[in-house]
Design a protein around this motif. Structure first.
Motif, short mmCIF file in Angstrom:
data_model
loop_
_atom_site.label_atom_id
_atom_site.label_comp_id
_atom_site.label_asym_id
_atom_site.label_seq_id
_atom_site.Cartn_x
_atom_site.Cartn_y
_atom_site.Cartn_z
N ALA A 151 -19.63 -69.45 4.48
CA ALA A 151 -20.85 -69.11 4.29
C ALA A 151 -21.25 -67.72 4.70
O ALA A 151 -21.75 -66.81 3.82
CB ALA A 151 -21.85 -70.04 4.86
N LYS A 152 -20.57 -67.43 5.98
CA LYS A 152 -20.90 -66.15 6.53
C LYS A 152 -20.16 -65.08 6.03
O LYS A 152 -20.58 -63.88 5.66
CB LYS A 152 -20.50 -66.36 8.10
N LEU A 153 -18.96 -65.33 5.51
CA LEU A 153 -18.03 -64.36 4.87
C LEU A 153 -18.60 -64.19 3.41
O LEU A 153 -18.61 -63.13 3.12
CB LEU A 153 -16.65 -65.20 4.66
N LYS A 154 -19.06 -65.25 2.71
CA LYS A 154 -19.67 -64.88 1.35
C LYS A 154 -21.05 -64.03 1.60
O LYS A 154 -20.98 -62.85 0.78
CB LYS A 154 -20.06 -66.38 0.72
N ALA A 155 -21.79 -64.18 2.52
CA ALA A 155 -22.87 -63.46 2.74
C ALA A 155 -22.51 -61.90 3.11
O ALA A 155 -23.21 -61.08 2.94
CB ALA A 155 -23.96 -64.21 3.97
N ALA A 156 -21.50 -61.73 3.70
CA ALA A 156 -21.09 -60.38 3.96
C ALA A 156 -20.25 -59.79 3.07
O ALA A 156 -19.61 -58.58 3.11
CB ALA A 156 -20.07 -60.35 5.47
N GLY A 157 -20.10 -60.49 1.78
CA GLY A 157 -19.70 -59.88 0.62
C GLY A 157 -18.38 -60.08 0.34
O GLY A 157 -17.60 -59.59 -0.66
N TRP A 158 -17.35 -61.14 0.98
CA TRP A 158 -16.19 -61.56 0.91
C TRP A 158 -16.16 -62.63 -0.37
O TRP A 158 -17.22 -63.26 -0.57
CB TRP A 158 -15.74 -61.97 1.99
N THR A 159 -15.29 -62.71 -1.11
CA THR A 159 -14.99 -63.92 -1.83
C THR A 159 -14.18 -64.99 -1.27
O THR A 159 -13.03 -64.71 -0.59
CB THR A 159 -14.23 -63.47 -3.44
N ILE A 160 -14.64 -66.31 -1.39
CA ILE A 160 -13.61 -67.47 -1.03
C ILE A 160 -12.78 -67.69 -2.06
O ILE A 160 -13.05 -68.23 -3.21
CB ILE A 160 -14.73 -68.41 -0.36
#
Length: 78
Positions: free
Chosen positions: A26-35
């Motif tokens: 969730a934190k990676l997504k919020a920072a603009g990363w794609t899972i």
């Protein structure tokens, strides 16, 4: 570091390694990363993440370490 790959190891005082992986996702997504994908087994949970431009990618692995703790391993090519 190993070439362009940066590796970070940590441990957290919790036993819910799946929740830790999901929280980091969730934190990676919020920072603009794609899972790009996730995987979970009874002994670990993993995620692959990326950004398209410039291409950056990495993995996250969370596993039980000892009672009440989990290990976290990030590696990313930046």
């Amino acid at each position: 570091t190993q070439g362009k790959t940066h590796i970070v190891f940590a441990w957290l005082p919790t036993s819910d390694f799946l929740k830790v992986r999901d929280d980091y996702d969730a934190k990676l997504k919020a920072a603009g990363w794609t899972i790009d994908g996730t995987d979970q087994e009874s002994v670990e949970a993993e995620a692959q993440f990326s950004k398209p431009s410039p291409l950056m990618a990495g993995t996250l692995k969370v596993a039980p370490l000892c009672k009440g703790h989990v290990s976290v391993r990030f590696d990313a090519s930046l």
